[in-house]
Design a protein around this motif. Structure first.
Motif: not given
Length: 500
Positions: A1-25
């Motif tokens: 697994m390359g560097l971009k691929s590895s770093l994308s996973r925690p970033l993806a989790a963070y972005v998904a969490q941010q989306y869930r916040r506004w989706q709650q209201d």
């Protein structure tokens, strides 16, 4: 697994969490977006003309700002294009996105400091949601190809002007540029077919992992890959994992495109427009696109069947119903106010709010009072292809065929370019007709009353749509063929061009 691929996973989790916040209201999120837009708009010439300083709610907006399309708002857009500041949004825009218009010719849509992140983050977040949902990130380490317009910009009264996809190219992060194809020189080629050949030259030796674009133009690219190599695309590019698309309904193209690939690949659908990046497919396999409610756009929804009334209802997100057709109206931080986008959507879920793009409000066929919409003809074609699995369709459009002879009934004409034609053309046409009758009661009634007779299916020769688009300077890029017309302009143009 390359560097971009590895770093994308925690970033993806963070972005998904941010989306869930506004989706709650979601309703509260849209109300906050509207308040912010009104506060900024009050400082502009448009805001002064429409008393936005005293507006607080969606009802206030509807009272002060009528629904208008580009042509109706053109006097304001022309002032922006002339270089005037504080017209539709504070300051001057960063860019003008040039796109095809209707009666007004080319349209120039402002992209502001506030709105440009919507376009950039929307596409990024679609890919990050895919990574988060699937755990697949290998595509980020390979070569990614985006079929887009030229990144070359002209200047009009000091403002940079270009195609939206070309403008966005200027904002691709440096860490991704080394992965991006085609190169800048190739991307600047204006002639579509020359550009396509150069793209094939560049991508054939590359480890392609992601390919993105409007399906009919991607299909042309795939066809040239197959013609050049004699092999399926998926064999030529064994690491090709993800197809990203938007701009048109994918279903009429799905079978031929995946047959050309030769194996399954994952896909992500986007809902981009020059006026804003509106939604993306956030769950693999779910056809609904997550409406972006926290990106500087306030949405209103007009029941499609009432859109052309003098004062149609303007519903907010809290008032929409599932499985009903709505015309989209936008107010945004690009300086669009009560702007009729022209697209229709249908909600397939609430909380979260997901839509499918069902057609164009002006692209309907009602020459006889049937009001057939794009989604109905696309679904009828999809089901007919399912019942006739040998069929592959390149492109199609539907127009009225009005008889001048009182003894001969009128009908619809389907002009279809087949990659693989039906074994029995008459049976395929009958299946199409039955599918449309099932979906549209008005059409069914007109046939039952002998006001119309069953449709005529007119197969077109290979390349008919491509030649038509080329003759009209609309080959490639973000251009799309209208599915439906109320007149014969497109149909007759296609038939006249079939003598090549």
């Amino acid at each position: 697994m390359g560097l971009k691929s590895s770093l994308s996973r925690p970033l993806a989790a963070y972005v998904a969490q941010q989306y869930r916040r506004w989706q709650q209201d979601p309703i509260g999120t849209q109300q906050r977006v509207l308040r912010d837009l009104l506060a900024q708009g009050a400082r502009t010439a448009f805001g002064h003309d429409h008393d936005l300083a005293s507006a607080r709610t969606a009802q206030d907006l509807a009272v002060r700002v009528p629904i208008r399309d580009y042509e109706a708002l053109k006097p304001y857009f022309e002032r922006v294009k002339a270089g005037e500041a504080e017209v539709l949004w504070p300051g001057r825009p960063l860019y003008l996105a040039k796109t095809s218009g209707t009666t007004s010719g080319a349209k120039y849509i402002p992209l502001t400091q506030a709105s440009i992140p919507n376009h950039l983050n929307g596409a990024r977040d679609a890919l990050l949601h895919y990574v988060h949902r699937t755990g697949k990130s290998r595509f980020l380490d390979g070569k990614m190809m985006f079929l887009s317009g030229s990144p070359e910009l002209e200047r009009v009264n000091g403002l940079p002007v270009g195609r939206l996809s070309g403008i966005v190219n200027h904002h691709v992060p440096a860490y991704l540029r080394r992965n991006q194809l085609p190169g800048h020189e190739t991307n600047c080629i204006e002639d579509w077919e020359t550009k396509l050949d150069r793209i094939v030259d560049e991508t054939l030796p590359a480890p392609m992992t992601l390919i993105s674009g409007i399906p009919p133009w991607v299909q042309m690219y795939f066809d040239r890959i197959v013609a050049r190599t004699g092999r399926p695309v998926g064999e030529v590019f064994p690491q090709f994992d993800l197809f990203v698309y938007g701009g048109v309904n994918f279903e009429p193209y799905r079978k031929k495109l995946f047959d050309t690939i030769g194996r399954p690949v994952d896909s992500v659908e986007l809902f981009p427009a020059s006026e804003g990046f509106l939604a993306f497919q956030d769950e693999p396999g779910n056809p609904g696109l997550l409406l972006l409610l926290n990106a500087g756009i306030f949405y209103e929804f007009v029941p499609a069947e009432r859109f052309f009334e003098p004062n149609p209802p303007r519903l907010t997100l809290a008032e929409v119903e599932l499985d009903r057709q709505y015309a989209l109206v936008l107010t945004s931080n690009a300086g669009l106010w009560g702007y009729s986008l022209g697209d229709t959507v249908r909600f397939v879920s609430r909380y979260p709010f997901r839509v499918v793009v069902s057609g164009r409000i002006k692209h309907f066929l009602s020459a006889f009072g049937e009001h057939v919409i794009g989604e109905e003809v696309e679904q009828a074609l999809r089901d007919a292809m399912r019942q006739h699995p040998e069929v592959e369709v390149v492109e199609f459009t539907v127009a009225p065929l009005i008889s001048d002879d009182p003894a001969v009934a009128s009908r619809h004409e389907w002009l279809v370019e087949f990659a693989r034609p039906p074994h029995d053309t008459a049976a395929f046409a009958a299946t199409l007709d039955a599918g449309l009758r099932q979906r549209n009661t008005y059409y069914n009634d007109l046939l039952a009353g002998n006001i119309l007779v069953p449709l005529r299916l007119t197969p077109l020769p290979a390349g008919a749509f491509r030649h038509y688009m080329k003759r009209h300077g609309k080959l490639g890029g973000q251009n799309k063929v209208p599915r439906l017309s109320n007149d014969r302009t497109l149909a007759d143009g296609l038939l006249e061009g079939c003598s090549y």
